[in-house]
Write an enzyme that holds these catalytic residues in place. Structure first.
Site, PDB file in Angstrom:
ATOM      1  N   GLU A 135      -4.923  -6.723  14.795  1.00 47.16           N
ATOM      2  CA  GLU A 135      -4.416  -5.395  14.429  1.00 47.16           C
ATOM      3  C   GLU A 135      -5.548  -4.371  14.534  1.00 47.16           C
ATOM      4  O   GLU A 135      -5.310  -3.191  14.746  1.00 47.16           O
ATOM      5  CB  GLU A 135      -3.821  -5.418  13.008  1.00 47.16           C
ATOM      6  CG  GLU A 135      -2.882  -4.260  12.724  1.00 47.16           C
ATOM      7  CD  GLU A 135      -2.023  -4.455  11.488  1.00 47.16           C
ATOM      8  OE1 GLU A 135      -0.891  -4.952  11.597  1.00 47.16           O
ATOM      9  OE2 GLU A 135      -2.481  -4.095  10.383  1.00 47.16           O
ATOM     10  N   GLU A 170      10.551  -4.607   4.571  1.00 47.94           N
ATOM     11  CA  GLU A 170      10.678  -6.010   4.146  1.00 47.94           C
ATOM     12  C   GLU A 170      10.320  -6.154   2.663  1.00 47.94           C
ATOM     13  O   GLU A 170      11.049  -6.791   1.883  1.00 47.94           O
ATOM     14  CB  GLU A 170       9.722  -6.905   4.958  1.00 47.94           C
ATOM     15  CG  GLU A 170      10.038  -6.984   6.438  1.00 47.94           C
ATOM     16  CD  GLU A 170       9.249  -5.977   7.256  1.00 47.94           C
ATOM     17  OE1 GLU A 170       9.028  -4.839   6.771  1.00 47.94           O
ATOM     18  OE2 GLU A 170       8.861  -6.316   8.390  1.00 47.94           O
ATOM     19  N   HIS A 186      -5.067 -32.806  17.858  1.00 43.46           N
ATOM     20  CA  HIS A 186      -3.871 -33.528  18.298  1.00 43.46           C
ATOM     21  C   HIS A 186      -2.780 -32.562  18.731  1.00 43.46           C
ATOM     22  O   HIS A 186      -1.604 -32.925  18.787  1.00 43.46           O
ATOM     23  CB  HIS A 186      -3.380 -34.445  17.178  1.00 43.46           C
ATOM     24  CG  HIS A 186      -4.429 -35.433  16.775  1.00 43.46           C
ATOM     25  ND1 HIS A 186      -4.571 -36.644  17.399  1.00 43.46           N
ATOM     26  CD2 HIS A 186      -5.440 -35.352  15.871  1.00 43.46           C
ATOM     27  CE1 HIS A 186      -5.604 -37.297  16.864  1.00 43.46           C
ATOM     28  NE2 HIS A 186      -6.157 -36.527  15.937  1.00 43.46           N
ATOM     29  N   GLY A 219      -4.980  -2.004   5.104  1.00 44.83           N
ATOM     30  CA  GLY A 219      -4.165  -3.119   4.631  1.00 44.83           C
ATOM     31  C   GLY A 219      -4.816  -4.470   4.897  1.00 44.83           C
ATOM     32  O   GLY A 219      -4.938  -5.321   4.011  1.00 44.83           O
ATOM     33  N   ARG A 220      -5.268  -4.686   6.120  1.00 43.89           N
ATOM     34  CA  ARG A 220      -5.821  -6.003   6.480  1.00 43.89           C
ATOM     35  C   ARG A 220      -7.211  -6.240   5.910  1.00 43.89           C
ATOM     36  O   ARG A 220      -7.763  -7.330   6.029  1.00 43.89           O
ATOM     37  CB  ARG A 220      -5.808  -6.159   8.005  1.00 43.89           C
ATOM     38  CG  ARG A 220      -6.544  -5.049   8.744  1.00 43.89           C
ATOM     39  CD  ARG A 220      -6.186  -5.055  10.226  1.00 43.89           C
ATOM     40  NE  ARG A 220      -6.742  -3.913  10.943  1.00 43.89           N
ATOM     41  CZ  ARG A 220      -6.155  -2.732  11.043  1.00 43.89           C
ATOM     42  NH1 ARG A 220      -5.003  -2.512  10.439  1.00 43.89           N
ATOM     43  NH2 ARG A 220      -6.714  -1.765  11.744  1.00 43.89           N
ATOM     44  N   LYS A 243       0.843  -1.197   0.000  1.00 42.76           N
ATOM     45  CA  LYS A 243       0.000   0.000   0.000  1.00 42.76           C
ATOM     46  C   LYS A 243       0.880   1.250   0.000  1.00 42.76           C
ATOM     47  O   LYS A 243       0.699   2.150  -0.791  1.00 42.76           O
ATOM     48  CB  LYS A 243      -0.901  -0.043   1.243  1.00 42.76           C
ATOM     49  CG  LYS A 243      -1.886   1.101   1.336  1.00 42.76           C
ATOM     50  CD  LYS A 243      -2.827   0.875   2.505  1.00 42.76           C
ATOM     51  CE  LYS A 243      -3.686   2.105   2.741  1.00 42.76           C
ATOM     52  NZ  LYS A 243      -4.577   1.952   3.889  1.00 42.76           N
ATOM     53  N   LYS A 299       9.077  -0.567  14.159  1.00 40.13           N
ATOM     54  CA  LYS A 299       9.654  -0.210  12.852  1.00 40.13           C
ATOM     55  C   LYS A 299      10.723   0.872  13.031  1.00 40.13           C
ATOM     56  O   LYS A 299      11.783   0.828  12.420  1.00 40.13           O
ATOM     57  CB  LYS A 299       8.566   0.328  11.906  1.00 40.13           C
ATOM     58  CG  LYS A 299       7.604  -0.718  11.380  1.00 40.13           C
ATOM     59  CD  LYS A 299       6.651  -0.085  10.371  1.00 40.13           C
ATOM     60  CE  LYS A 299       5.523  -1.032   9.992  1.00 40.13           C
ATOM     61  NZ  LYS A 299       4.496  -0.410   9.157  1.00 40.13           N
TER      62      LYS A 299
END
Ligand code: F6P
Length: 553
Positions: free
Chosen positions: A361, A220, A392, A274-275, A214, A517
């Protein structure tokens, strides 16, 4: 107790009901015996059935939850979101992810009055044309070969949603057929290992890289984009980038600066968090390349169907509202700090990682919209894993350790049914046997008397007792196809919004990710100075200094 509405009548009634329940030791065994109550807590909407009768909600408490929703003006808040009011107040932005899947003729205006649906369809048309060209070999790579593989670079909201949808459709018959032999990989982590994994077996000649960010500034993603640019240029020369790299971003300037032409940018807008962006070009570009535009269009229609339901159904029959109110009850009144998401469907293996971001978030906040501190914790810790694998793994804790409210998801039909000759119960029935059994095991448990009646030796009785009274909801859905997947996505997105509305928080900003950040930038610059000039580590606390020295040594 609930902060935002603590003075309201419903909030008081809910608090009273929660403590009465604790005092009277009300057990789900008793609540489940009341069939009239259960009937009210099973809601069906177009082939999607929500059963929340196994929540610790006595019959008389449900109306209070619905009253709470009225008292916080939930309907008004939905309307504010729908109509583009800047409900993301700290960033002065509208929240319009529903516009991303709106029908072409719909109108959703942003805070400045712009019809966002027109913008959305402009980009969708461009993606359709582009993805068709790549898929049919009209758009080829620098050496004239068809681009059969895609690497989508992005992180957080620019990765988790697309990967969730990609995985969910990988075994859907229509999507699979349409994918043919095409491959889609994701590159998210800045860890160099992820580059190796993403590019393993791929050839730059036949690979298209989609950089999804965005902001187009995320450290990263930018590093991975530079790495992949070099991977392409090394083999094909730097001129090849125009044929092998495209971008999805709101920041045209930065994309162009990076070296991707304006014509190869698929845009989106600041009213898409973003999410909440998987229905924008963020998800549509890689998914249309992989599965074809029509499959993605079905997914968008499914999300739209749930949006329409959310915007129009009365609270007592509104799936996201009901699930959100259950979430508020569990987190704020019963005080459960976690919740589990348990799809009995392997194709939903990336649902929990995606919803972790969507929910945590969004609602992992400590202050309300007006900046005042919440009086209690808001959003819970979310985690999950498909069944039966989870059984399990961590179910032991859920059955005999802590109480973790759970959301089970199951399907009437499998994407890939398998029948074995001579086996009475087919694989899908076997899976679904667990889907039906687990919620009852959690709710009813097993008493000491029941253990003794089964002849369990006295010394083992305490170990074999299940206290039960562990709440869960179950969603039973027809089949996991692109359309139902869209509905599921939208359902969970809106559940989070409902909870945020009741808590009075802004579910659409994420200031909490900033500090780390900033500190990483300081560390990065120190590492670079130490590596290049041999500068000693300074300006950090004792422990960090020691650890960095050890790392550099
Ligand atoms: O993790 C923080 C965050 O800002 C997320 O909200 C976002 O989805 C992600 O980083 C990626 O951001 P971008 O799409 O700008 O690269």
């Amino acid at each position: 107790m609930l902060a935002t509405a603590e003075k309201t009548k419903a909030a008081q009634s809910l608090a009273t009901a929660a403590s009465a329940m604790a005092q009277n030791e009300v057990h789900l065994r008793d609540l489940m015996a009341d069939e009239a109550r259960c009937m009210k807590m099973i809601v069906e909407v177009d082939g999607m059935t929500l059963d929340f009768s196994r929540q610790r909600i006595p019959a008389e408490v449900l109306p209070h939850l619905l009253d709470l929703w009225s008292e916080v003006d939930g309907a008004g808040k939905i309307q504010a979101m729908k109509s583009g009011m800047p409900i993301n107040s700290t960033e002065d932005r509208s929240v319009l992810h529903h516009a991303l899947r709106a029908a072409r003729e719909s109108v959703y205006r942003d805070k400045d009055g712009v019809n966002t649906v027109e913008l959305v369809w402009g980009v969708l048309d461009k993606i359709k044309a582009f993805s068709e060209k790549v898929r049919n070999g009209e758009w080829v790579g620098a050496t004239g070969k068809a681009l059969t593989d895609v690497v989508a670079i992005g992180i957080g909201g620019s990765y988790l949603g697309p990967e969730f949808i990609y995985e969910a459709l990988r075994t859907d018959k229509t999507a699979r057929e349409s994918a043919g032999g095409r491959r889609l990989r994701f590159l998210a982590n800045v860890d160099p290992i992820d580059v190796t994994r993403a590019t393993e077996g791929l050839d730059p000649e036949t690979t298209l890289v989609v950089v999804v960010s965005k902001t187009f500034t995320t450290a990263e993603t930018m590093l991975n984009a530079r790495t992949m640019r070099e991977w392409i240029s090394k083999k094909l020369g730097s001129d090849s980038v125009a044929k092998h790299m495209v971008a999805v971003s709101t920041n045209t300037e930065k994309v162009v600066e990076f070296g991707i032409g304006q014509e190869n940018i698929f845009g989106f807008w600041n009213w898409v968090g973003g999410r909440y962006s998987v229905c924008s070009a963020v998800g549509v570009v890689p998914l249309a390349l992989q599965y074809g535009f029509e499959v993605v269009a079905d997914f968008l229609s499914g999300a739209r169907a749930m949006d329409d339901h959310f915007f129009s159904a009365p609270a007592e029959a509104n799936l996201p509202v009901l699930m959100g109110l259950v979430g508020v009850w569990n987190a704020s009144y019963l005080g459960f700090p976690t919740r589990a998401l348990l799809p009995y469907c392997q194709a939903l293996l990336k649902l929990a990682p995606h919803i972790q971001q969507v929910d945590m978030e969004s609602n992992g906040k400590r202050v309300k919209v007006d900046g005042s501190e919440l009086q209690s914790d808001a959003g819970p810790v979310n985690f999950g894993e498909p069944g039966t694998n989870g059984q399990h793994s961590f179910y032991q804790l859920m059955h005999q350790g802590r109480v973790v409210p759970a959301d089970f998801i199951g399907f009437k039909e499998s994407q890939q049914p398998v029948e074995l000759e001579g086996e009475v119960v087919a694989n899908h029935d076997e899976l679904m046997s667990n889907f039906f059994a687990q919620p009852d095991a959690l709710a009813f448990g097993k008493t000491a008397e029941e253990c003794r009646a089964q002849g369990i030796p006295e010394n083992l009785v305490p170990h074999k007792v299940f206290t039960g009274n562990r709440p869960s909801s179950s969603l039973l859905i027809t089949k996991l196809d692109a359309f139902q997947l869209g509905r599921i996505l939208s359902l969970f997105e809106h559940r989070t919004a409902v909870e945020g509305f009741v808590w009075g928080i802004n579910s659409f900003d994420q200031w909490g990710v900033e500090l780390g950040k900033v500190l990483a930038t300081q560390v990065r610059s120190q590492l670079s100075k130490s590596r290049k000039e041999g500068a000693s580590v300074s300006g950090f606390n004792y422990s960090t200094t020691k650890m960095m020295q050890s790392y550099l040594a």
